[in-house]
Scaffold this motif. Structure first.
Motif, PDB file in Angstrom:
ATOM      1  N   SER A  50       0.237   4.177   0.415  1.00 21.36           N
ATOM      2  CA  SER A  50      -0.249   4.827   1.646  1.00 21.36           C
ATOM      3  C   SER A  50       0.943   4.854   3.308  1.00 21.36           C
ATOM      4  N   VAL A  51       1.321   3.512   3.791  1.00 20.47           N
ATOM      5  CA  VAL A  51       1.638   3.181   4.480  1.00 20.47           C
ATOM      6  C   VAL A  51       3.130   3.557   3.869  1.00 20.47           C
ATOM      7  N   ARG A  92      -7.857   4.429   8.464  1.00 19.98           N
ATOM      8  CA  ARG A  92      -8.148   3.286   7.657  1.00 19.98           C
ATOM      9  C   ARG A  92      -9.243   2.067   8.821  1.00 19.98           C
ATOM     10  N   PHE A 138      -2.914   6.927   9.450  1.00 21.12           N
ATOM     11  CA  PHE A 138      -3.033   6.124   9.494  1.00 21.12           C
ATOM     12  C   PHE A 138      -3.703   5.285  10.098  1.00 21.12           C
ATOM     13  N   ILE A 177       4.295   6.047   2.638  1.00 20.19           N
ATOM     14  CA  ILE A 177       4.097   7.803   2.787  1.00 20.19           C
ATOM     15  C   ILE A 177       4.445   8.038   4.869  1.00 20.19           C
ATOM     16  N   ALA A 178       3.134   7.194   5.369  1.00 17.14           N
ATOM     17  CA  ALA A 178       2.525   7.107   6.749  1.00 17.14           C
ATOM     18  C   ALA A 178       4.019   6.591   7.020  1.00 17.14           C
ATOM     19  N   GLN A 198       0.170  12.964   7.008  1.00 14.99           N
ATOM     20  CA  GLN A 198      -0.141  11.593   7.983  1.00 14.99           C
ATOM     21  C   GLN A 198       1.645  10.528   8.316  1.00 14.99           C
ATOM     22  N   ASP A 230       1.372  -1.231  -0.147  1.00 15.04           N
ATOM     23  CA  ASP A 230       0.270  -0.077  -0.088  1.00 15.04           C
ATOM     24  C   ASP A 230       0.343   1.513   0.359  1.00 15.04           C
ATOM     25  N   GLU A 279      -3.085  17.830  10.361  1.00 12.58           N
ATOM     26  CA  GLU A 279      -2.992  17.319   9.441  1.00 12.58           C
ATOM     27  C   GLU A 279      -3.732  17.707   7.616  1.00 12.58           C
ATOM     28  N   SER A 327      -1.892  14.912   3.538  1.00  9.13           N
ATOM     29  CA  SER A 327      -1.740  13.713   4.565  1.00  9.13           C
ATOM     30  C   SER A 327       0.048  13.293   3.998  1.00  9.13           C
ATOM     31  N   ASP A 328       0.106  14.092   2.382  1.00  9.77           N
ATOM     32  CA  ASP A 328       1.801  13.212   1.932  1.00  9.77           C
ATOM     33  C   ASP A 328       2.278  14.180   2.791  1.00  9.77           C
ATOM     34  N   SER A 343      -5.810  -2.105   9.307  1.00  8.97           N
ATOM     35  CA  SER A 343      -5.024  -0.927  10.712  1.00  8.97           C
ATOM     36  C   SER A 343      -4.882  -2.294  11.571  1.00  8.97           C
TER      37      SER A 343
END
Length: 297
Positions: free
Chosen positions: A65-66, A256, A252, A68-69, A247, A63, A238, A243-244, A266
């Protein structure tokens, strides 16, 4: 054994509330990690939810998003360890060098105060000072600079977060270091002064080695929570920077899982964070013991 417990039953009775607190709020919730291996639904419960094995963990590593987080979390964690962790040590050394006890107490009272403020109040204060309508923006405008809004700048958000942590907790952190400094024998300072050692040499060769065990202990604990960088603080800011830039793993998991309803993913992310933190504590403790200290355990 039972005889001794009965004899000291009064002391054990005092320990029962604390023991129950950790059982109810720390150990029993660990059973909920089973959701990391399920497509968990609160309406179906653990017994009715579909088992998916390691699917949630595989999704985490694929993912974006993970990623980035995790990147944001690590950058903020490194900044906090490099700058926020030593800040109370530096302040404790500075205040300890003050001759005037009255001045020392006044400074201590002032720097302790922000610790007792909630993050909502802290961020509101920072918004009023360095936000787009604050005095910093007015000053920069008077100097001919473009409109400045530090609170809404994604490029400096991580530095902003670290600065807020330092401002809020630097005073509270000095309490432990003051106690450690007070345990150093005054005779060592007297002997060093008699040998001609100046203030900086006394700090370097006496004070810092004297507080080293406490410093390493706190550093080990800080490393263990390296993937936890301030949920409430970042959640409140945030939406402003996106979020970029903001986050982290904790937000996250919140968005999520709680907001998005993907409880299994999560939970898997939270479980991985706990496992990594435990490994870091064990590794840091071994390094501390190799350095000649007692470590944490």
């Amino acid at each position: 054994m039972l005889t001794r417990i009965w004899r000291e039953r009064g002391m054990y009775a005092f320990a029962v509330p604390g023991f129950l607190f950790f059982v109810v709020f720390a150990y029993l919730p660990l059973l909920g990690n089973i959701a990391a291996f399920q497509n968990y639904s609160p309406f179906l419960g653990f017994s009715g939810s579909e088992w998916v094995g390691w699917h949630n963990f595989a999704t985490i590593f694929s993912d974006p998003s993970v990623a980035i987080a995790l990147k944001n979390t690590l950058i903020i964690a490194v900044l906090q360890i490099v700058f926020a962790f030593p800040a109370p040590i530096a302040l404790a050394l500075l205040l300890n060098s003050l001759i005037s006890e009255r001045t020392k107490r006044i400074v201590q009272s002032v720097v302790y105060l922000p610790h007792f403020l909630s993050w909502v109040i802290v961020i509101a204060i920072w918004q009023a000072v360095v936000g787009g309508a604050g005095p910093l923006a007015d000053l920069m405008g008077a100097l001919g600079a473009d409109h400045v809004n530090v609170m809404a700048n994604p490029d400096t958000f991580k530095i902003l977060v670290t600065s807020q942590v330092i401002w809020k907790d630097i005073g509270w952190g000095t309490i432990i270091y003051f106690a450690a400094i007070s345990s150093v024998s005054p005779e060592l300072y007297e002997s060093a002064a008699a040998d001609g050692a100046g203030g900086w040499r006394r700090i370097w060769h006496i004070t810092l080695p004297g507080i080293l065990p406490v410093t390493l202990l706190l550093l080990i604990l800080r490393i263990g929570s390296v993937l936890t960088v301030g949920f409430e603080q970042i959640l409140l800011q945030e939406p402003t920077v996106g979020s970029d830039a903001a986050q982290v793993l904790d937000t996250f998991v919140y968005f999520r899982g709680v907001v998005g309803g993907d409880w299994g993913l999560s939970t898997a992310a939270g479980l991985l964070k706990g496992v990594v933190g435990t490994c870091l504590v064990v590794a840091a403790n071994k390094l501390a013991k190799r350095a000649g200290t007692d470590g944490l355990f």
